[in-house]
Design a protein around this motif. Structure first.
Motif, PDB file in Angstrom:
ATOM      1  N   MET A  77     -33.316  35.331  22.221  1.00 49.85           N
ATOM      2  CA  MET A  77     -33.334  35.196  23.679  1.00 49.85           C
ATOM      3  C   MET A  77     -32.129  34.448  24.248  1.00 49.85           C
ATOM      4  O   MET A  77     -31.522  34.924  25.207  1.00 49.85           O
ATOM      5  CB  MET A  77     -34.631  34.522  24.134  1.00 49.85           C
ATOM      6  CG  MET A  77     -34.744  34.375  25.631  1.00 49.85           C
ATOM      7  SD  MET A  77     -35.280  35.854  26.476  1.00 49.85           S
ATOM      8  CE  MET A  77     -37.039  35.663  26.332  1.00 49.85           C
ATOM      9  N   PRO A  78     -31.727  33.290  23.710  1.00 47.10           N
ATOM     10  CA  PRO A  78     -30.564  32.605  24.295  1.00 47.10           C
ATOM     11  C   PRO A  78     -29.307  33.477  24.268  1.00 47.10           C
ATOM     12  O   PRO A  78     -28.546  33.509  25.235  1.00 47.10           O
ATOM     13  CB  PRO A  78     -30.394  31.366  23.418  1.00 47.10           C
ATOM     14  CG  PRO A  78     -31.734  31.142  22.796  1.00 47.10           C
ATOM     15  CD  PRO A  78     -32.325  32.519  22.624  1.00 47.10           C
ATOM     16  N   LYS A  79     -29.110  34.191  23.195  1.00 44.21           N
ATOM     17  CA  LYS A  79     -27.942  35.067  23.060  1.00 44.21           C
ATOM     18  C   LYS A  79     -28.051  36.239  24.042  1.00 44.21           C
ATOM     19  O   LYS A  79     -27.080  36.590  24.719  1.00 44.21           O
ATOM     20  CB  LYS A  79     -27.853  35.571  21.623  1.00 44.21           C
ATOM     21  CG  LYS A  79     -26.580  36.279  21.285  1.00 44.21           C
ATOM     22  CD  LYS A  79     -26.498  36.598  19.805  1.00 44.21           C
ATOM     23  CE  LYS A  79     -26.463  35.401  18.923  1.00 44.21           C
ATOM     24  NZ  LYS A  79     -25.229  34.675  18.825  1.00 44.21           N
ATOM     25  N   ILE A  80     -29.231  36.831  24.136  1.00 42.58           N
ATOM     26  CA  ILE A  80     -29.451  37.959  25.047  1.00 42.58           C
ATOM     27  C   ILE A  80     -29.187  37.521  26.489  1.00 42.58           C
ATOM     28  O   ILE A  80     -28.463  38.189  27.226  1.00 42.58           O
ATOM     29  CB  ILE A  80     -30.887  38.509  24.892  1.00 42.58           C
ATOM     30  CG1 ILE A  80     -31.050  39.161  23.513  1.00 42.58           C
ATOM     31  CG2 ILE A  80     -31.223  39.483  26.015  1.00 42.58           C
ATOM     32  CD1 ILE A  80     -32.487  39.465  23.132  1.00 42.58           C
ATOM     33  N   GLN A  81     -29.751  36.395  26.881  1.00 43.43           N
ATOM     34  CA  GLN A  81     -29.567  35.907  28.250  1.00 43.43           C
ATOM     35  C   GLN A  81     -28.107  35.572  28.540  1.00 43.43           C
ATOM     36  O   GLN A  81     -27.627  35.807  29.649  1.00 43.43           O
ATOM     37  CB  GLN A  81     -30.464  34.699  28.507  1.00 43.43           C
ATOM     38  CG  GLN A  81     -31.925  35.091  28.584  1.00 43.43           C
ATOM     39  CD  GLN A  81     -32.857  33.910  28.710  1.00 43.43           C
ATOM     40  OE1 GLN A  81     -32.666  32.880  28.075  1.00 43.43           O
ATOM     41  NE2 GLN A  81     -33.881  34.064  29.527  1.00 43.43           N
ATOM     42  N   ARG A  82     -27.418  35.050  27.569  1.00 39.61           N
ATOM     43  CA  ARG A  82     -26.010  34.714  27.749  1.00 39.61           C
ATOM     44  C   ARG A  82     -25.164  35.972  27.965  1.00 39.61           C
ATOM     45  O   ARG A  82     -24.188  35.963  28.709  1.00 39.61           O
ATOM     46  CB  ARG A  82     -25.492  33.929  26.541  1.00 39.61           C
ATOM     47  CG  ARG A  82     -24.108  33.315  26.765  1.00 39.61           C
ATOM     48  CD  ARG A  82     -23.603  32.529  25.575  1.00 39.61           C
ATOM     49  NE  ARG A  82     -23.164  33.440  24.518  1.00 39.61           N
ATOM     50  CZ  ARG A  82     -23.746  33.580  23.336  1.00 39.61           C
ATOM     51  NH1 ARG A  82     -24.792  32.847  23.009  1.00 39.61           N
ATOM     52  NH2 ARG A  82     -23.286  34.432  22.444  1.00 39.61           N
ATOM     53  N   LEU A  83     -25.545  37.071  27.334  1.00 40.37           N
ATOM     54  CA  LEU A  83     -24.778  38.312  27.419  1.00 40.37           C
ATOM     55  C   LEU A  83     -25.115  39.157  28.649  1.00 40.37           C
ATOM     56  O   LEU A  83     -24.386  40.085  28.976  1.00 40.37           O
ATOM     57  CB  LEU A  83     -24.980  39.141  26.144  1.00 40.37           C
ATOM     58  CG  LEU A  83     -24.404  38.509  24.875  1.00 40.37           C
ATOM     59  CD1 LEU A  83     -24.875  39.268  23.642  1.00 40.37           C
ATOM     60  CD2 LEU A  83     -22.884  38.458  24.934  1.00 40.37           C
ATOM     61  N   LEU A  84     -26.222  38.842  29.309  1.00 35.66           N
ATOM     62  CA  LEU A  84     -26.632  39.589  30.500  1.00 35.66           C
ATOM     63  C   LEU A  84     -26.247  38.837  31.765  1.00 35.66           C
ATOM     64  O   LEU A  84     -26.015  37.632  31.734  1.00 35.66           O
ATOM     65  CB  LEU A  84     -28.154  39.787  30.497  1.00 35.66           C
ATOM     66  CG  LEU A  84     -28.727  40.692  29.418  1.00 35.66           C
ATOM     67  CD1 LEU A  84     -30.242  40.605  29.413  1.00 35.66           C
ATOM     68  CD2 LEU A  84     -28.265  42.139  29.617  1.00 35.66           C
TER      69      LEU A  84
END
Length: 151
Positions: A77-84
């Protein structure tokens, strides 16, 4: 990872606006092994997460919510949110299940009365699960290994 695609339904938000829900999907076959091997924070993982997010977003420029449809994906989730972009909401399916259970229990106090409180948790598995479980619980987990040949 899954996104609502369709149109599969119409949602009345309660303010007089109707929203058509659509379901889009993007298979992310490497995300589970990435999480299970403890590589979710690696720079290489950025490549695979970015690749699948780009594929999903290319399906519809109006995507505003992504539902993570696997128990492993919230670890990313942290990585996904950072990329969106911040305008895209990311929801873990576990949160939806927990909220649904909470609402059910409010409607059914007789079930709440039957719940045990203050119990202990023990984990039994036929696999080497301590490391993976520790990733999910974000704390060391002690697991008792069982051999099926014993039974």
């Amino acid at each position: 990872m899954q996104q609502i695609k369709g149109p599969i339904g119409v949602f009345d938000s309660g303010n007089g606006e109707l929203t058509i829900l659509r379901k889009l999907q993007e298979a992310c076959p490497l995300w589970v092994p990435i999480v299970e091997t403890g590589e979710s924070d690696s720079p290489e993982t950025d490549f695979f997460v970015r690749k699948h997010l780009e594929r999903l977003l290319a399906q519809d420029e109006k995507i505003d919510t992504i539902i993570l449809g696997c128990t492993h994906y919230p670890i990313l989730m942290p990585k996904i949110q950072r990329l969106l972009t911040p305008s895209i909401k990311v929801v873990a399916q576990g949160e939806l299940v927990a909220k649904s259970l909470e609402e059910y229990l409010v409607r059914h106090p007789e079930m709440v009365a039957q719940l045990t409180r203050g119990g202990t948790t023990r984990y039994y598995t036929t696999e080497r699960f301590s490391r993976t479980a520790s990733i999910f619980f974000d704390t060391p987990i002690s697991v008792e290994h069982l051999s099926l040949s014993q039974y």
